[in-house]
Design a protein around this motif. Structure first.
Motif, PDB file in Angstrom:
ATOM      1  N   VAL A   1     -12.577 -19.604 -21.158  1.00  0.00           N
ATOM      2  CA  VAL A   1     -12.467 -20.990 -20.670  1.00  0.00           C
ATOM      3  C   VAL A   1     -13.011 -22.003 -21.685  1.00  0.00           C
ATOM      4  O   VAL A   1     -12.788 -23.201 -21.562  1.00  0.00           O
ATOM      5  CB  VAL A   1     -13.178 -21.197 -19.302  1.00  0.00           C
ATOM      6  N   LEU A   2     -13.723 -21.505 -22.700  1.00  0.00           N
ATOM      7  CA  LEU A   2     -14.272 -22.416 -23.712  1.00  0.00           C
ATOM      8  C   LEU A   2     -13.239 -22.820 -24.769  1.00  0.00           C
ATOM      9  O   LEU A   2     -13.416 -23.815 -25.456  1.00  0.00           O
ATOM     10  CB  LEU A   2     -15.451 -21.744 -24.441  1.00  0.00           C
ATOM     11  N   GLN A   3     -12.191 -22.042 -24.914  1.00  0.00           N
ATOM     12  CA  GLN A   3     -11.274 -22.183 -26.050  1.00  0.00           C
ATOM     13  C   GLN A   3     -10.787 -23.617 -26.281  1.00  0.00           C
ATOM     14  O   GLN A   3     -10.689 -24.063 -27.411  1.00  0.00           O
ATOM     15  CB  GLN A   3     -10.056 -21.252 -25.875  1.00  0.00           C
ATOM     16  N   ASP A   4     -10.502 -24.336 -25.208  1.00  0.00           N
ATOM     17  CA  ASP A   4      -9.949 -25.692 -25.379  1.00  0.00           C
ATOM     18  C   ASP A   4     -10.982 -26.802 -25.200  1.00  0.00           C
ATOM     19  O   ASP A   4     -10.634 -27.976 -25.185  1.00  0.00           O
ATOM     20  CB  ASP A   4      -8.793 -25.904 -24.375  1.00  0.00           C
ATOM     21  N   LYS A   5     -12.248 -26.408 -25.054  1.00  0.00           N
ATOM     22  CA  LYS A   5     -13.288 -27.425 -24.838  1.00  0.00           C
ATOM     23  C   LYS A   5     -13.649 -28.126 -26.147  1.00  0.00           C
ATOM     24  O   LYS A   5     -13.637 -27.523 -27.211  1.00  0.00           O
ATOM     25  CB  LYS A   5     -14.545 -26.761 -24.264  1.00  0.00           C
ATOM     26  N   SER A   6     -13.981 -29.398 -26.027  1.00  0.00           N
ATOM     27  CA  SER A   6     -14.537 -30.064 -27.211  1.00  0.00           C
ATOM     28  C   SER A   6     -16.062 -30.038 -27.055  1.00  0.00           C
ATOM     29  O   SER A   6     -16.574 -30.236 -25.948  1.00  0.00           O
ATOM     30  CB  SER A   6     -14.002 -31.485 -27.316  1.00  0.00           C
ATOM     31  N   ILE A   7     -16.770 -29.759 -28.114  1.00  0.00           N
ATOM     32  CA  ILE A   7     -18.235 -29.683 -28.041  1.00  0.00           C
ATOM     33  C   ILE A   7     -18.864 -30.811 -28.851  1.00  0.00           C
ATOM     34  O   ILE A   7     -19.479 -31.708 -28.309  1.00  0.00           O
ATOM     35  CB  ILE A   7     -18.755 -28.308 -28.556  1.00  0.00           C
ATOM     36  N   HIS A   8     -18.701 -30.776 -30.171  1.00  0.00           N
ATOM     37  CA  HIS A   8     -19.306 -31.811 -31.023  1.00  0.00           C
ATOM     38  C   HIS A   8     -18.514 -31.919 -32.325  1.00  0.00           C
ATOM     39  O   HIS A   8     -18.551 -31.018 -33.154  1.00  0.00           O
ATOM     40  CB  HIS A   8     -20.759 -31.445 -31.335  1.00  0.00           C
ATOM     41  N   ARG A   9     -17.790 -33.026 -32.448  1.00  0.00           N
ATOM     42  CA  ARG A   9     -17.008 -33.266 -33.658  1.00  0.00           C
ATOM     43  C   ARG A   9     -16.139 -32.055 -33.986  1.00  0.00           C
ATOM     44  O   ARG A   9     -15.363 -31.611 -33.171  1.00  0.00           O
ATOM     45  CB  ARG A   9     -17.939 -33.657 -34.810  1.00  0.00           C
TER      46      ARG A   9
END
Length: 256
Positions: free
Chosen positions: A88-96
């Protein structure tokens, strides 16, 4: 230009001014300070240091996003996450440019390391004849990163490629430096803080040049080593304390 003793006294004063608990409130080091378990501190610290570029408020916000995903238990999440948790993390934006794919990759690599090591310290040990973390960072890279090239490799910089490795150097300061003022953790018992360098960025580089501590114009590993020589003359047992002085002078713009 200040003479040696004047400069030493000035930098000692500035280091003491900024090396205090008030420093934590606005700095990414507040992220690992939310934990007491050694492995939680290491994982939260490494992730926060990895994304430490740009505005400090946005760094902290992005690091909090990662903590929330990990249920605010980084070590437990690293050991016990499911494949679905990472999918579920694959398409997440985290930081820049550090995105969900990178975050998932780091979690997987941490999992492998902590299955074999009680602490990340094992991957950063200094060997005989070494005077800084130049080789230790590369040994860590080969232990942490897979041999197969991955987009996440760019987030773990290499001194062998002449990078200043600022974020890893900062993380090492947090973990290694024994700090009676309570900012740095000093939870790694087997690495002496005399091997630490100053995390070199635009601000610390510019301030160091203004003070005559640096002659090199670019911020790379050779410059890290030039600054090592300068600050170790002031305090060979705790050279990284001057990071607080240079940082503080950069923030206040006192020298402009």
């Amino acid at each position: 230009m200040l003479n040696f003793e004047e400069l030493k006294s000035f930098l000692n004063e500035k280091a003491d001014q900024y090396n205090n608990p008030d420093f934590i409130a606005d700095d990414p080091i507040q992220i690992p300070h939310r934990f007491s378990l050694k492995q939680d501190v290491e994982i939260a610290g490494f992730l926060a240091a990895t994304i430490s570029w740009g505005n400090r408020k946005s760094i902290v916000k992005s690091a909090e996003k990662m903590l929330n995903i990990m249920g605010n238990s980084p070590y437990d999440f690293v050991l016990n996450h499911s494949d679905k948790d990472l999918d579920v993390l694959q398409d997440k934006s985290i930081h820049r440019t550090f995105n969900g794919q990178d975050f998932a990759y780091f979690i997987r690599q941490f999992n492998k390391i902590y299955k074999e090591n009680e602490s990340l310290e094992n991957l950063f040990m200094i060997k005989d004849q070494e005077t800084n973390f130049f080789h230790a960072i590369e040994r860590f890279r080969s232990g942490f990163l897979e041999t197969e090239k991955h987009r996440s490799h760019k987030h773990v910089s290499s001194p062998y490629k002449n990078s200043s490795s600022k974020r890893i150097i900062m993380f090492l300061r947090w973990m290694v430096r024994k700090d009676k003022h309570g900012v740095d953790f000093g939870i790694w018992e087997n690495i002496d803080q005399k091997y630490l360098s100053i995390p070199l960025d635009v601000h610390t580089g510019n301030i160091s040049r203004q003070l005559g501590l640096l002659s090199r114009t670019q911020n790379d590993w050779k410059t890290v080593e030039e600054l090592d020589i300068a600050v170790r003359k002031f305090d060979e047992k705790d050279p990284a304390r001057y990071d607080f002085a240079l940082f503080g002078l950069g923030v206040t713009k006192e020298l402009l």
